[in-house]
Design an enzyme around this catalytic site. Sequence first.
Site, PDB file in Angstrom:
ATOM      1  N   CYS A   1       0.841  -1.203   0.000  1.00  0.00           N
ATOM      2  CA  CYS A   1       0.000   0.000   0.000  1.00  0.00           C
ATOM      3  C   CYS A   1       0.871   1.246   0.000  1.00  0.00           C
ATOM      4  O   CYS A   1       2.094   1.187   0.191  1.00  0.00           O
ATOM      5  CB  CYS A   1      -0.931   0.007   1.204  1.00  0.00           C
ATOM      6  SG  CYS A   1      -0.095   0.279   2.792  1.00  0.00           S
TER       7      CYS A   1
ATOM      8  N   ASP B   1      -3.948 -12.991  64.547  1.00  0.00           N
ATOM      9  CA  ASP B   1      -4.980 -14.016  64.547  1.00  0.00           C
ATOM     10  C   ASP B   1      -6.350 -13.376  64.756  1.00  0.00           C
ATOM     11  O   ASP B   1      -6.476 -12.233  65.191  1.00  0.00           O
ATOM     12  CB  ASP B   1      -4.711 -15.039  65.650  1.00  0.00           C
ATOM     13  CG  ASP B   1      -3.486 -15.895  65.349  1.00  0.00           C
ATOM     14  OD1 ASP B   1      -3.113 -15.993  64.171  1.00  0.00           O
ATOM     15  OD2 ASP B   1      -2.899 -16.441  66.309  1.00  0.00           O
TER      16      ASP B   1
ATOM     17  N   CYS C   1       1.296  -4.795   5.340  1.00  0.00           N
ATOM     18  CA  CYS C   1       0.604  -4.451   6.601  1.00  0.00           C
ATOM     19  C   CYS C   1      -0.752  -5.124   6.730  1.00  0.00           C
ATOM     20  O   CYS C   1      -1.421  -4.975   7.755  1.00  0.00           O
ATOM     21  CB  CYS C   1       0.449  -2.936   6.729  1.00  0.00           C
ATOM     22  SG  CYS C   1      -0.772  -2.208   5.595  1.00  0.00           S
TER      23      CYS C   1
ATOM     24  N   CYS D   1       2.907   1.826   3.209  1.00  0.00           N
ATOM     25  CA  CYS D   1       4.030   0.895   3.358  1.00  0.00           C
ATOM     26  C   CYS D   1       5.172   1.259   2.424  1.00  0.00           C
ATOM     27  O   CYS D   1       6.339   1.034   2.748  1.00  0.00           O
ATOM     28  CB  CYS D   1       3.571  -0.538   3.122  1.00  0.00           C
ATOM     29  SG  CYS D   1       2.744  -1.265   4.573  1.00  0.00           S
TER      30      CYS D   1
ATOM     31  N   CYS E   1      -2.967  -4.632   1.307  1.00  0.00           N
ATOM     32  CA  CYS E   1      -1.508  -4.565   1.294  1.00  0.00           C
ATOM     33  C   CYS E   1      -0.889  -5.886   1.742  1.00  0.00           C
ATOM     34  O   CYS E   1      -1.301  -6.467   2.755  1.00  0.00           O
ATOM     35  CB  CYS E   1      -1.041  -3.425   2.199  1.00  0.00           C
ATOM     36  SG  CYS E   1       0.749  -3.291   2.375  1.00  0.00           S
TER      37      CYS E   1
END
Length: 518
Positions: free
Chosen positions: A21, A333, A101, A24, A98
């Site tokens: 894409c 306790d 990605c 990218c 793409c």
Amino acid sequence: MLPLKEKDRPLAHKLLAAGCCARCVLRFCCVGTPSSYCQSYEDTSRELLAFVSDMGPKAQNDSSAEEQAEGPPSKKVKLGSCQSEGQANGEEPDSGVCVACLGVLQGFCSHDFSKKVSEAVKSEDYEFDNMVLFVSLPAQLSVREHACWLYVKKEVREKSLCLNKDDVIQVKEAFKWTLQGMLSQELAVPVVPKSQFEVGVGFVHPETDVDCHFLAGTCSDCFKPTKNKESVFTRMAVVKALEKISDDRFCREYPCPPQRVKTACASLDTTCLHVSVFVAGRYNKFSRSLPQTPWVIDGERRMESSVEELITQPLLAAFKADGFNFSSSGREDVDVRTLGNGRPFAVELLNPHRAKFNKMEVHLLQEEINQSSDKIRVRDVQIVTREAVAHMKEGEEEKTKSYSALIWTQKSIVQNDIEFISDIKELKVAQKTPLRVLHRRPLAVRQRLIHTMSTRYLDPHHFYLHLRTQAGTYIKEFVHGDFGRTKPNLGELMKTEVDILELDVESVDVDWPPAIPE
């Protein structure tokens, strides 16, 4: 205009031909300007297509020669909705997702996705002044990025360009650059690198889940099952394997460039998480029928409440927390009172939806706890850091504690019979794990010190014993001996059978948290 240079043209052309894409392409061209990723995907695609189409004569000749050497590409360079060569021939339409990605930097870097995330955050009703964005990506993206890198590596080397894989902008970073500004506008708070409030978005891509599997055969030592992970193919494991595998071996096992896909990533539900808030203070316990923590035996609750619950319930409601962890400097306790300046405690409030309280609001919380029951009282309540809580546990066994106990003696006694006890100093005691706690404590012999003791005569069979001891000393067992498991013990010292009827903690000598003036 995109900040691309002449040297980037052949690389951009090659990446587009492989199915990357527009964003990218910018990443692999090492465009590190965040604003370049923030414009709309359509505008980025249009500018990139114009840039690639405007190739000079030399670049065109290089590209033609390369195509002749490698054979014609299966698809022409396309962006957005441009028709591919395959579509024209009646083949299955290209999805346009793409290959690097898997759509993360395409459809999810949008105002629509930002609005979806923002609405999810608002629905959780958190109070926050800033936020950090956390992104979880499929592990196979690392494999696909590596394949794209090897695909363009030859081009980079032949053009004598200086480019390292580490210079490539990561998908996660580019995604954040694109989405953070939109989220900041939607939520009206800054998105910062570090924050106590985290918004998480994640993606999965089932279609390519098998992309990582070939690595298990070549780098098996990188993939080891863990209890908390559904798959061994975690991102860190995949990255480690990619660092070990040779380029030739990778190219034999995995296609370079990666195969095209039919579907884009799917987004997971948005998650919100606020770091824990820690509240500390000191508590007194005035009841001899109130355990420190809920008392459940064989699945059945034995007491209606506990110190822990009386303190944490108002805090949970005020901070709107999902849960808590309660800790204290030792424990008493159920039949032991805690008097004096009280016992230090800390409450970790998990994922609080409200985290900021001023001093007056914290004081009102303290009063609310005190008014909820006459069995306990808290003081010095304050918000502290995680690091400060560690001070409560540091050197815990070296601290001292003071007690008062009502003692019964089988043998009739007079004042003179108990005066020798006050002369005993720094008495060393060996205590085998008491029978009453053996179900939750490991069997061991613990060496403890009784620093000082004093007495107050009451009647022929009763007297008060005051002790200052090393923290962690079992007082009841020191008195009656626990069938010889504590040596020496008070019964041995007095040469008669003795028992403890009442016990109070008078002080816990831990100087934490800081006192708050009333």
